[in-house]
Motif scaffolding. Structure first.
Motif, mmCIF file in Angstrom:
data_model
loop_
_atom_site.group_PDB
_atom_site.id
_atom_site.type_symbol
_atom_site.label_atom_id
_atom_site.label_comp_id
_atom_site.label_asym_id
_atom_site.label_seq_id
_atom_site.Cartn_x
_atom_site.Cartn_y
_atom_site.Cartn_z
ATOM 1 N N LYS A 36 0.839 -1.193 0.000
ATOM 2 C CA LYS A 36 0.000 0.000 0.000
ATOM 3 C C LYS A 36 0.878 1.249 0.000
ATOM 4 C CE LYS A 36 -3.946 -1.927 2.557
ATOM 5 N NZ LYS A 36 -4.794 -1.773 3.777
ATOM 6 N N TRP A 37 0.295 2.330 -0.521
ATOM 7 C CA TRP A 37 1.001 3.624 -0.550
ATOM 8 C C TRP A 37 0.045 4.676 -0.006
ATOM 9 C CZ3 TRP A 37 0.842 8.098 -4.067
ATOM 10 C CH2 TRP A 37 1.965 8.931 -3.961
ATOM 11 N N LEU A 38 0.457 5.336 1.069
ATOM 12 C CA LEU A 38 -0.397 6.310 1.740
ATOM 13 C C LEU A 38 0.047 7.735 1.427
ATOM 14 C CD1 LEU A 38 -0.531 4.639 5.289
ATOM 15 C CD2 LEU A 38 -1.899 4.106 3.249
ATOM 16 N N LEU A 39 -0.900 8.652 1.490
ATOM 17 C CA LEU A 39 -0.611 10.078 1.333
ATOM 18 C C LEU A 39 -0.994 10.788 2.622
ATOM 19 C CD1 LEU A 39 0.212 12.582 -0.271
ATOM 20 C CD2 LEU A 39 -2.117 12.653 -1.217
ATOM 21 N N ASP A 62 -2.815 12.985 -8.381
ATOM 22 C CA ASP A 62 -3.832 12.290 -9.170
ATOM 23 C C ASP A 62 -3.572 12.482 -10.664
ATOM 24 O OD1 ASP A 62 -6.615 10.913 -8.990
ATOM 25 O OD2 ASP A 62 -6.921 12.525 -10.426
ATOM 26 N N ALA A 63 -3.209 13.707 -11.058
ATOM 27 C CA ALA A 63 -2.926 13.983 -12.467
ATOM 28 C C ALA A 63 -1.721 13.192 -12.963
ATOM 29 C CB ALA A 63 -2.681 15.481 -12.659
ATOM 30 N N PHE A 64 -0.754 12.935 -12.090
ATOM 31 C CA PHE A 64 0.437 12.164 -12.453
ATOM 32 C C PHE A 64 0.211 10.659 -12.345
ATOM 33 C CE2 PHE A 64 2.630 16.178 -12.301
ATOM 34 C CZ PHE A 64 3.741 16.003 -13.119
ATOM 35 N N GLY A 65 -0.998 10.255 -11.971
ATOM 36 C CA GLY A 65 -1.318 8.830 -11.893
ATOM 37 C C GLY A 65 -0.803 8.145 -10.655
ATOM 38 N N LEU A 66 -0.438 8.922 -9.639
ATOM 39 C CA LEU A 66 0.087 8.351 -8.393
ATOM 40 C C LEU A 66 -1.061 8.272 -7.390
ATOM 41 C CD1 LEU A 66 3.528 10.212 -8.185
ATOM 42 C CD2 LEU A 66 2.908 8.117 -9.413
ATOM 43 N N TYR A 67 -1.801 7.193 -7.466
ATOM 44 C CA TYR A 67 -3.005 7.028 -6.659
ATOM 45 C C TYR A 67 -2.653 6.382 -5.316
ATOM 46 C CZ TYR A 67 -4.985 7.649 -11.324
ATOM 47 O OH TYR A 67 -5.284 8.127 -12.576
ATOM 48 N N TRP A 68 -3.155 6.973 -4.249
ATOM 49 C CA TRP A 68 -2.859 6.472 -2.916
ATOM 50 C C TRP A 68 -3.967 5.564 -2.412
ATOM 51 C CZ3 TRP A 68 -3.966 11.327 -4.499
ATOM 52 C CH2 TRP A 68 -5.156 11.903 -4.037
ATOM 53 N N ASP A 69 -3.625 4.767 -1.411
ATOM 54 C CA ASP A 69 -4.573 3.862 -0.774
ATOM 55 C C ASP A 69 -5.070 4.484 0.527
ATOM 56 O OD1 ASP A 69 -4.158 1.550 -2.624
ATOM 57 O OD2 ASP A 69 -2.123 1.657 -1.818
ATOM 58 N N GLU A 70 -6.229 4.030 0.952
ATOM 59 C CA GLU A 70 -6.820 4.476 2.211
ATOM 60 C C GLU A 70 -7.111 5.978 2.183
ATOM 61 O OE1 GLU A 70 -4.625 3.009 5.573
ATOM 62 O OE2 GLU A 70 -4.746 0.919 4.902
ATOM 63 N N GLU A 71 -7.532 6.494 3.311
ATOM 64 C CA GLU A 71 -7.989 7.884 3.378
ATOM 65 C C GLU A 71 -6.813 8.849 3.476
ATOM 66 O OE1 GLU A 71 -10.956 10.660 6.183
ATOM 67 O OE2 GLU A 71 -10.646 8.516 6.602
ATOM 68 N N LEU A 72 -6.896 9.949 2.732
ATOM 69 C CA LEU A 72 -5.912 11.015 2.853
ATOM 70 C C LEU A 72 -5.923 11.543 4.292
ATOM 71 C CD1 LEU A 72 -4.041 13.260 1.665
ATOM 72 C CD2 LEU A 72 -6.134 14.496 1.042
#
Length: 294
Positions: A36-39, A62-72
């Motif tokens: 998983k990758w969190l922001l 989001d525009a760069f396609g770097l989508y995170w998992d779980e809640e910001l």
């Protein structure tokens, strides 16, 4: 073991190429390991925040396609967790109150290293105080996945602050608490934070937290050797050259992307990065220059 990584920018200015390097590196390491990758937005210091920055960060990633998992998550909404940790450190006598100013410390010892004055001479109960962690005779060693073995004597740098006199929680405390509570197992970030890692590990040990695996990538610098940042006028990321920017990050991180990727789509270059990611290829250096126009 479950892999959980994260990207945790501070909203003191817009995301720039150096930010993208840290974000993409941590993203690729997480995805290549099936994790998983969190922001997390590290908005602990309101006076230094740039208006609108933290609202823009998710949109740009989001525009760069770097989508995170779980809640910001936002550190400004997690103060109660930091206070709980602070209470533990004080109750266990790992920390103490300090009302010394930098000017007073310098005048007493002719050094910025704290002389432990308030440990020996506790301030009044009504004094506005910082909180410091005891570091006497403490040495910390760890093996960085990029930079290699690292040893630091915390005694030399002195008892460090985890709560400031202006009533703000210090980054050192917040990042340790958040990484623990969010289950972060791997931290991939810029080498500018390498020197802070031993202090974070010391806090983890005091709070009985596990220590994540650390990998400190080289930071991008300008031709004067200065880290790209708001202070060095690094230009904000542009959304009209996403593929070239991602390609240049892969080059910076020594992943040797084929030139054909410059004609690929955003998602194709990300997929190539995940499939070919190799942390061991990254140069064992603290900084590398880039064209400031990037």
């Amino acid at each position: 073991m479950t892999y959980i990584g994260r990207f945790a920018p501070s909203p003191t200015g817009p995301l720039h190429f150096g930010s993208l390097i840290a974000a993409f590196a941590s993203f690729l390491d997480a995805r290549a390991n099936g994790g998983k990758w969190l922001l997390r937005i590290e908005d602990l210091d309101p006076p230094r925040e740039q208006t609108g920055a933290k609202e823009q960060f998710p949109k740009i990633l989001d525009a760069f396609g770097l989508y995170w998992d779980e809640e910001l998550s936002f550190q400004s909404k997690r103060h109660h967790y930091y206070q709980d940790a602070l209470d533990t450190l004080l109750s266990e006598h790992y920390a103490y109150r300090c009302d010394c100013s930098r000017k007073e410390i310098l005048a007493r010892s002719n050094s910025s290293t704290y002389d432990r004055h308030c440990l020996l001479n506790p301030p009044n109960n009504d004094a506005q105080c910082a909180i410091r962690i005891k570091c006497k005779n403490i040495s910390i060693s760890f093996n960085d996945q990029i930079q290699g073995p690292y040893l630091s004597s915390l005694s030399q740098s002195g008892d460090f602050v985890v709560y400031r006199r202006d009533n703000l929680y210090a980054y050192l405390l917040a990042v340790v608490v958040d990484d623990y509570l969010q289950g972060v197992t791997h931290v991939v970030r810029g080498s500018d934070l390498l020197n802070e890692t031993p202090r974070q590990i010391h806090l983890q040990q005091l709070l009985d937290y596990p220590t994540p695996a650390y990998a400190h990538i080289p930071v991008a610098s300008n031709t004067q050797g200065q880290k790209l940042s708001k202070q060095t006028f690094a230009p904000a990321l542009k959304l009209d050259n996403i593929v070239p920017s991602l390609f240049n990050v892969l080059v910076f991180l020594d992943q040797q992307p084929p030139s054909e990727l410059l004609d690929a789509s955003r998602d194709e270059i990300i997929r190539w990065g995940i499939e070919n990611w190799d942390l061991e290829k990254i140069s064992q250096t603290l900084a590398k220059p880039v064209d400031r126009s990037e």
